[in-house]
Design a protein around this motif. Structure first.
Motif, PDB file in Angstrom:
ATOM      1  N   GLY A  81      33.589  44.186  35.296  1.00 43.72           N
ATOM      2  CA  GLY A  81      32.497  44.904  35.948  1.00 43.72           C
ATOM      3  C   GLY A  81      32.092  44.321  37.291  1.00 43.72           C
ATOM      4  O   GLY A  81      31.026  44.648  37.808  1.00 43.72           O
ATOM      5  N   ILE A  82      32.928  43.479  37.885  1.00 44.94           N
ATOM      6  CA  ILE A  82      32.611  42.877  39.184  1.00 44.94           C
ATOM      7  C   ILE A  82      33.403  43.603  40.264  1.00 44.94           C
ATOM      8  O   ILE A  82      34.625  43.734  40.168  1.00 44.94           O
ATOM      9  N   TRP A  83      32.687  44.088  41.288  1.00 47.86           N
ATOM     10  CA  TRP A  83      33.336  44.710  42.430  1.00 47.86           C
ATOM     11  C   TRP A  83      33.899  43.621  43.337  1.00 47.86           C
ATOM     12  O   TRP A  83      33.223  42.643  43.632  1.00 47.86           O
ATOM     13  N   GLU A  95      36.350  37.523  51.526  1.00 47.15           N
ATOM     14  CA  GLU A  95      36.407  38.298  50.291  1.00 47.15           C
ATOM     15  C   GLU A  95      34.979  38.389  49.774  1.00 47.15           C
ATOM     16  O   GLU A  95      34.227  37.413  49.835  1.00 47.15           O
ATOM     17  N   VAL A  96      34.595  39.561  49.277  1.00 46.94           N
ATOM     18  CA  VAL A  96      33.242  39.747  48.755  1.00 46.94           C
ATOM     19  C   VAL A  96      33.294  40.184  47.303  1.00 46.94           C
ATOM     20  O   VAL A  96      34.277  40.763  46.850  1.00 46.94           O
ATOM     21  N   MET A  97      32.211  39.872  46.584  1.00 50.64           N
ATOM     22  CA  MET A  97      32.074  40.273  45.193  1.00 50.64           C
ATOM     23  C   MET A  97      30.649  40.777  44.981  1.00 50.64           C
ATOM     24  O   MET A  97      29.718  40.289  45.624  1.00 50.64           O
ATOM     25  N   LEU A  98      30.483  41.710  44.068  1.00 43.97           N
ATOM     26  CA  LEU A  98      29.170  42.234  43.706  1.00 43.97           C
ATOM     27  C   LEU A  98      29.141  42.394  42.193  1.00 43.97           C
ATOM     28  O   LEU A  98      30.043  42.998  41.615  1.00 43.97           O
ATOM     29  N   ASP A  99      28.098  41.826  41.551  1.00 41.49           N
ATOM     30  CA  ASP A  99      28.018  41.962  40.102  1.00 41.49           C
ATOM     31  C   ASP A  99      27.042  43.056  39.697  1.00 41.49           C
ATOM     32  O   ASP A  99      26.445  43.727  40.538  1.00 41.49           O
ATOM     33  N   TYR A 100      26.871  43.229  38.393  1.00 40.98           N
ATOM     34  CA  TYR A 100      26.055  44.312  37.854  1.00 40.98           C
ATOM     35  C   TYR A 100      24.575  44.176  38.209  1.00 40.98           C
ATOM     36  O   TYR A 100      23.836  45.152  38.169  1.00 40.98           O
ATOM     37  N   ARG A 101      24.142  42.975  38.601  1.00 38.48           N
ATOM     38  CA  ARG A 101      22.735  42.763  38.968  1.00 38.48           C
ATOM     39  C   ARG A 101      22.489  43.006  40.447  1.00 38.48           C
ATOM     40  O   ARG A 101      21.350  42.983  40.886  1.00 38.48           O
ATOM     41  N   GLY A 102      23.553  43.208  41.216  1.00 35.56           N
ATOM     42  CA  GLY A 102      23.406  43.391  42.655  1.00 35.56           C
ATOM     43  C   GLY A 102      23.607  42.128  43.459  1.00 35.56           C
ATOM     44  O   GLY A 102      23.422  42.129  44.665  1.00 35.56           O
TER      45      GLY A 102
END
Length: 107
Positions: A81-83, A95-102
């Protein structure tokens, strides 16, 4: 009788204080090369965490851009579930990441 109640109450309070644990047990990503930018909010710890992510690709892009990243591309959501994607910040490719909490992180 009052003394017995006072001692019992003190014992309960002390036991409760001793039973508390450190919830910051090192879960999440711990890498000095990754800079974490928390979105904010009471449940937001600032670490990238797996979870049921309901952000669409457009919402993920908007949240990443709101944290100061430009040219966000190649966004894909992994099995946790990590973008993940590519972006630029201060003229550098990251490189970037976004999790379910924002939460947004870069490396």
């Amino acid at each position: 009788m009052r003394l017995v109640l006072a001692v019992a109450a003190a014992a309960v309070i002390c036991t409760t204080a001793l039973a508390q644990t450190n919830t910051n047990s090192g879960s999440g990503i711990e890498n000095p090369a990754i800079s974490i930018t928390p979105k904010g909010g009471p449940e937001n710890t600032g670490t990238i965490a797996p979870g049921a992510n309901s952000f669409t690709e457009g919402q993920a892009r908007s949240r990443i851009e709101a944290q100061g990243f430009a040219n966000v591309s190649d966004l894909r959501k992994d099995g946790q579930g990590i973008w993940h994607g590519k972006a630029q910040r201060n003229g550098q490719d990251v490189e970037v990441m976004l999790d379910y909490r924002g939460n947004v992180a870069s490396k």
